[in-house]
Design a protein around this motif. Sequence first.
Motif, PDB file in Angstrom:
ATOM      1  N   ILE A   1       0.838  -1.223   0.000  1.00 40.59           N
ATOM      2  CA  ILE A   1       0.000   0.000   0.000  1.00 40.59           C
ATOM      3  C   ILE A   1       0.871   1.271   0.000  1.00 40.59           C
ATOM      4  O   ILE A   1       0.666   2.155  -0.824  1.00 40.59           O
ATOM      5  N   PRO A   2       1.879   1.348   0.897  1.00 40.92           N
ATOM      6  CA  PRO A   2       2.723   2.555   0.845  1.00 40.92           C
ATOM      7  C   PRO A   2       3.421   2.732  -0.500  1.00 40.92           C
ATOM      8  O   PRO A   2       3.585   3.858  -0.984  1.00 40.92           O
ATOM      9  N   LEU A   3       3.802   1.621  -1.132  1.00 43.34           N
ATOM     10  CA  LEU A   3       4.474   1.701  -2.432  1.00 43.34           C
ATOM     11  C   LEU A   3       3.511   2.257  -3.490  1.00 43.34           C
ATOM     12  O   LEU A   3       3.862   3.156  -4.266  1.00 43.34           O
ATOM     13  N   LEU A   4       2.286   1.724  -3.505  1.00 42.70           N
ATOM     14  CA  LEU A   4       1.293   2.179  -4.491  1.00 42.70           C
ATOM     15  C   LEU A   4       0.932   3.645  -4.253  1.00 42.70           C
ATOM     16  O   LEU A   4       0.712   4.402  -5.194  1.00 42.70           O
ATOM     17  N   ASP A   5       0.870   4.042  -2.968  1.00 38.55           N
ATOM     18  CA  ASP A   5       0.563   5.443  -2.645  1.00 38.55           C
ATOM     19  C   ASP A   5       1.657   6.375  -3.147  1.00 38.55           C
ATOM     20  O   ASP A   5       1.385   7.437  -3.678  1.00 38.55           O
ATOM     21  N   LYS A   6       2.901   5.949  -2.942  1.00 38.73           N
ATOM     22  CA  LYS A   6       4.022   6.830  -3.275  1.00 38.73           C
ATOM     23  C   LYS A   6       4.297   6.890  -4.780  1.00 38.73           C
ATOM     24  O   LYS A   6       4.745   7.911  -5.291  1.00 38.73           O
ATOM     25  N   TYR A   7       4.030   5.784  -5.484  1.00 39.20           N
ATOM     26  CA  TYR A   7       4.375   5.726  -6.914  1.00 39.20           C
ATOM     27  C   TYR A   7       3.134   5.474  -7.770  1.00 39.20           C
ATOM     28  O   TYR A   7       2.853   4.345  -8.154  1.00 39.20           O
ATOM     29  N   PRO A   8       2.393   6.533  -8.072  1.00 38.84           N
ATOM     30  CA  PRO A   8       1.158   6.348  -8.850  1.00 38.84           C
ATOM     31  C   PRO A   8       1.416   5.891 -10.285  1.00 38.84           C
ATOM     32  O   PRO A   8       0.484   5.550 -10.987  1.00 38.84           O
ATOM     33  N   ASN A   9       2.684   5.883 -10.707  1.00 31.53           N
ATOM     34  CA  ASN A   9       2.966   5.411 -12.067  1.00 31.53           C
ATOM     35  C   ASN A   9       3.210   3.905 -12.166  1.00 31.53           C
ATOM     36  O   ASN A   9       3.638   3.417 -13.200  1.00 31.53           O
ATOM     37  N   ILE A  10       2.930   3.171 -11.104  1.00 32.14           N
ATOM     38  CA  ILE A  10       2.924   1.709 -11.225  1.00 32.14           C
ATOM     39  C   ILE A  10       1.699   1.334 -12.059  1.00 32.14           C
ATOM     40  O   ILE A  10       0.572   1.688 -11.719  1.00 32.14           O
ATOM     41  N   LEU A  11       1.946   0.654 -13.184  1.00 26.95           N
ATOM     42  CA  LEU A  11       0.860   0.350 -14.118  1.00 26.95           C
ATOM     43  C   LEU A  11       0.381  -1.083 -14.028  1.00 26.95           C
ATOM     44  O   LEU A  11      -0.740  -1.399 -14.397  1.00 26.95           O
TER      45      LEU A  11
END
Length: 408
Positions: free
Chosen positions: A160-170
């Motif tokens: 969750i913290p990773l997805l929050d911080k990096y919105p360019n994960i596709l």
Amino acid sequence: MVGRVVLLNGKLITPFREIEKGFVLIGEDLIEKIGTMDEIIIPEGSKIIDVQGLYISPGFIDSHLHGAFGGSVMSATEKDLRLMAQGLVKCGTTSFIPTTLSAPWEKVVKAVDCISQTMKKDLQGARILGIHIEGPYISLEQKGAQNPEHIYPPNPEQYIPLLDKYPNILRITAAPEIPGGLELGQELKRRNIVAAIGHSNATYPQVLQAVENGYSHVTHMFSAMSGIQRIKGYRISGVIESTLLLDELTTELIADGHHLPPSLMKLVLHCKGIGKVCLVTDSMQAAGLGPGKYELGGLEVIVESEIPEEFEIQTQENNYVAKLIDRSAFASSVSTMDKLIKNMVKQGDLSIRQAVQLATYNVAKIHYLENKIGILAENKKADITVFDEGINVKMSIVEGKVVYGSWQ
Ligand SMILES: [Zn+2]
């Protein structure tokens, strides 16, 4: 300000139709107009490029690759991503999604962070669209060439913290059947990130549950996934059969002439139809560099073109693959998108138009990007590739700028 550019006398592949004698007008970074040569009005001051009958198509999009042209995604350096971008663009790839591998979590985060920083820069090559995370949330039974020490179930406190911080994960490729796999699918779906089934040992009922919980795509068809198994004489369908059967799932082919024989590529297209399949290289850093010995994640690998005589097709010159040193398994592809298209035409019995669709529009659609890229049409990004009948790339345009080709 970049002025307008007009490409004249091309065979346009939109890719839904072909326009025999057409033009593309580019204004700034967007396509302003396409049409036939008799409709053309050239605005004053435009730079004119006569492509003399060559094909003009949307730029190729590679959504799954770990390295190329000496650059490796997991090295987490701008230099390596630049090497990739500048090599790929010569092969008609105008945008790509760098893909991470199973590794200590800090290393994955470092690679994600580096991609995220680098994608803001002009790489003078193909551009980075976002990030694809493949592993650590995969099945140990289907690890393939991924390092088992760094494979474990998804944990929301980590992702969750990773997805929050990096919105360019596709996209995240994961095994839905492992603990936490379905919750991950739901979370990704909520955020409009592609949840892909891959390195998975799921059975048919588990794949159905995955679809119910947000999974929409299947990573590298036939590689690192379950097929039919027999338990007490009863057949249990796996990810392979489920993917072929379920219309809800899209998939991708490593069409490098080694990973899949023509019969399996045709089987997938026959079952899924042209609209549900895309091409990916899944390449490592030796892509584009030619044969020889290389290192991949601490393993020595050999890059060669040799094919065993039992395989459906013969060795093709200049068409390489990376293998473990004892040749017991593939280590990775070393192919590029132009070669994959060529293979789909030669071995997959597709027209050039159809093969291009698999490398452009379909990739965009699968990643929810078809509003912006993958089509030659007004107001789409001017990412464009020009090539000849043999899919030899002559020019690549990225966001309206000629980045590769003699017209530069
Ligand atoms: Zn993989």
